[in-house]
Design an enzyme around this catalytic site. Structure first.
Site, PDB file in Angstrom:
ATOM      1  N   SER A 151       0.916  -1.111   0.049  1.00 13.34           N
ATOM      2  CA  SER A 151      -0.017   0.015  -0.108  1.00 13.34           C
ATOM      3  C   SER A 151       0.886   1.264  -0.041  1.00 13.34           C
ATOM      4  CB  SER A 151      -0.870   0.034   1.200  1.00 13.34           C
ATOM      5  OG  SER A 151      -0.150   0.105   2.565  1.00 13.34           O
ATOM      6  N   ALA A 181      -1.004   1.165  10.999  1.00 13.85           N
ATOM      7  CA  ALA A 181      -0.415  -0.245  10.883  1.00 13.85           C
ATOM      8  C   ALA A 181      -0.638  -0.877   9.584  1.00 13.85           C
ATOM      9  CB  ALA A 181      -1.005  -1.118  12.009  1.00 13.85           C
ATOM     10  N   GLY A 213       2.161   0.379   8.522  1.00 14.62           N
ATOM     11  CA  GLY A 213       3.130   1.592   8.310  1.00 14.62           C
ATOM     12  C   GLY A 213       3.487   1.738   6.784  1.00 14.62           C
ATOM     13  N   GLY A 214       2.511   1.169   5.871  1.00 12.18           N
ATOM     14  CA  GLY A 214       2.878   1.546   4.293  1.00 12.18           C
ATOM     15  C   GLY A 214       2.789   3.026   3.997  1.00 12.18           C
ATOM     16  N   LYS A 236     -13.217   3.679  -0.378  1.00 10.36           N
ATOM     17  CA  LYS A 236     -13.364   2.330  -1.126  1.00 10.36           C
ATOM     18  C   LYS A 236     -14.611   2.460  -1.722  1.00 10.36           C
ATOM     19  CE  LYS A 236      -9.923   1.166   1.646  1.00 10.36           C
ATOM     20  NZ  LYS A 236      -8.624   1.210   1.047  1.00 10.36           N
TER      21      LYS A 236
END
Length: 358
Positions: free
Chosen positions: A190, A223, A225-226, A308
């Site tokens: 991501s 989380a 952490g991308g 989304k």
């Protein structure tokens, strides 16, 4: 053939078609779309003068599902032809009045599994084609940034559509795709979404000013952490908000404060955040409301976030989400603002949105 060719992600042809129909009608152009599922492009049929008008006046940055587009001049039948260069030259010659001397050439294919098989051929073909077009004064000897682009769009090896676009209304990337390499120490794939978003939404000439080391940033739903990774590599100090674990490599940088809290409830103690980013898997309307609240309460100056997409009527839904954000900022905000949205190359079933105060 006259009209536009619009490139998009395979599977999103219907959304691309719905959007161009609406945007063209708003500019007084009424045509029709021709497309097939998973072909990764849409043909919008209209008169040549209307296509030229759209190529000039329909801002590419305002199209969510279109990566790039060009005005079609002609088609080139290449089946059984040895000298493909001559066929393309003959297709373009009668239409030189529309583009004059082109400043650049793009030999492209749809981003589909079938078309990807001929990508290598296209790269090789671009060299003799460029030479051939220069020989007949269809293409400048050197790249000219302010001249139109020529497009040769190979649907397959036997058939191509040829046309042009205006450099001031065109993606800087061939096929509208910014291909990024996954960093070896990136916590998740991501990370490429935010990297691409910074390139797409922040003009190159403004990046040094708007993306600086030492800036404060918040990553909601961080989380592992991308997205935090992209903020850290640009030298920012990051508050990573998530109850889940963060990558150790990020915590070791000393630039990340891990805050174990619900991203929808968290607010920073000080209003000194420049960048807010968010890639939470949540209802898009709820995420949009959260991002709008951060701007209205002046907790941040700019925000990049993902919404989304639903399974059906994606364009209609996206339009509704963006209208809700726009209306709320207009009604409650005291400054002008900018909102952009794009179905990025590294997105899947989502769009990426950028908001900022001007």
């Amino acid at each position: 053939m006259n009209g536009l060719v619009l490139l998009c992600r395979a599977g999103f042809e219907g959304d691309c078609a719905a959007e161009i129909q609406e945007k063209a009608a708003a500019l007084g152009v009424y045509g029709y779309c021709q497309t097939q599922a998973d072909q990764a492009y849409v043909v919008y049929h209209c008169q040549a003068e209307e296509a030229d008008h759209l190529a000039k006046k329909l801002p590419l940055k305002e199209l969510i599902f279109t990566r790039t587009f060009f005005a079609v001049l002609a088609s080139a039948q290449l089946a059984g032809v040895e000298d493909r260069v001559s066929v393309v030259k003959e297709a373009l010659e009668p239409h030189k009045e529309w583009f004059g001397l082109a400043g650049a050439l793009r030999v492209e294919t749809p981003d589909s599994n079938e078309a990807n098989a001929i990508a290598k051929f296209c790269r090789k073909f671009a060299v003799p084609l460029r030479q051939g077009l220069r020989a007949v004064d269809l293409l400048s000897k050197k790249p000219l940034a302010k001249r139109p682009f020529l497009h040769v769009f190979f649907v397959n090896k036997a058939y191509a559509l040829v046309g042009y676009s205006y450099s001031f209304n065109q993606s800087p990337y061939e096929e509208g795709i910014l291909r990024l390499r996954m960093p070896s120490n990136g916590p998740s794939r991501s990370t490429l979404k935010l990297d691409e978003a910074f390139h797409v939404f922040v003009p190159e000439e403004e990046r040094e000013q708007r993306i600086q080391a030492g800036m404060r940033a918040v990553d909601l739903g961080a989380a592992p952490g991308g997205w935090t990774y992209q903020l850290v590599r640009r030298g920012m100090m990051v508050q990573a908000v998530d109850n889940g674990p963060m990558a150790d490599s990020l915590m070791e940088t000393g630039q990340v404060e891990h805050i174990r809290e619900d991203g929808f409830k968290y607010r920073p103690k000080r209003r000194n955040v420049t960048w807010l980013v968010c890639d939470m898997v949540e209802k898009p309307a709820r995420v949009g409301e959260l991002m709008t609240a951060w701007l209205l309460e002046e907790y941040c100056k700019e925000a990049i976030f993902n919404l989304k997409l639903p399974m059906r009527q994606r364009y209609a839904s996206v339009k509704q989400y963006l209208e809700q954000i726009t209306e709320q900022l207009q009604e409650q905000g005291e400054r002008s603002f900018e909102i952009q949205a794009k179905h990025l190359y590294h997105d899947r079933e989502e769009i990426t949105v950028h908001l900022r105060w001007l």
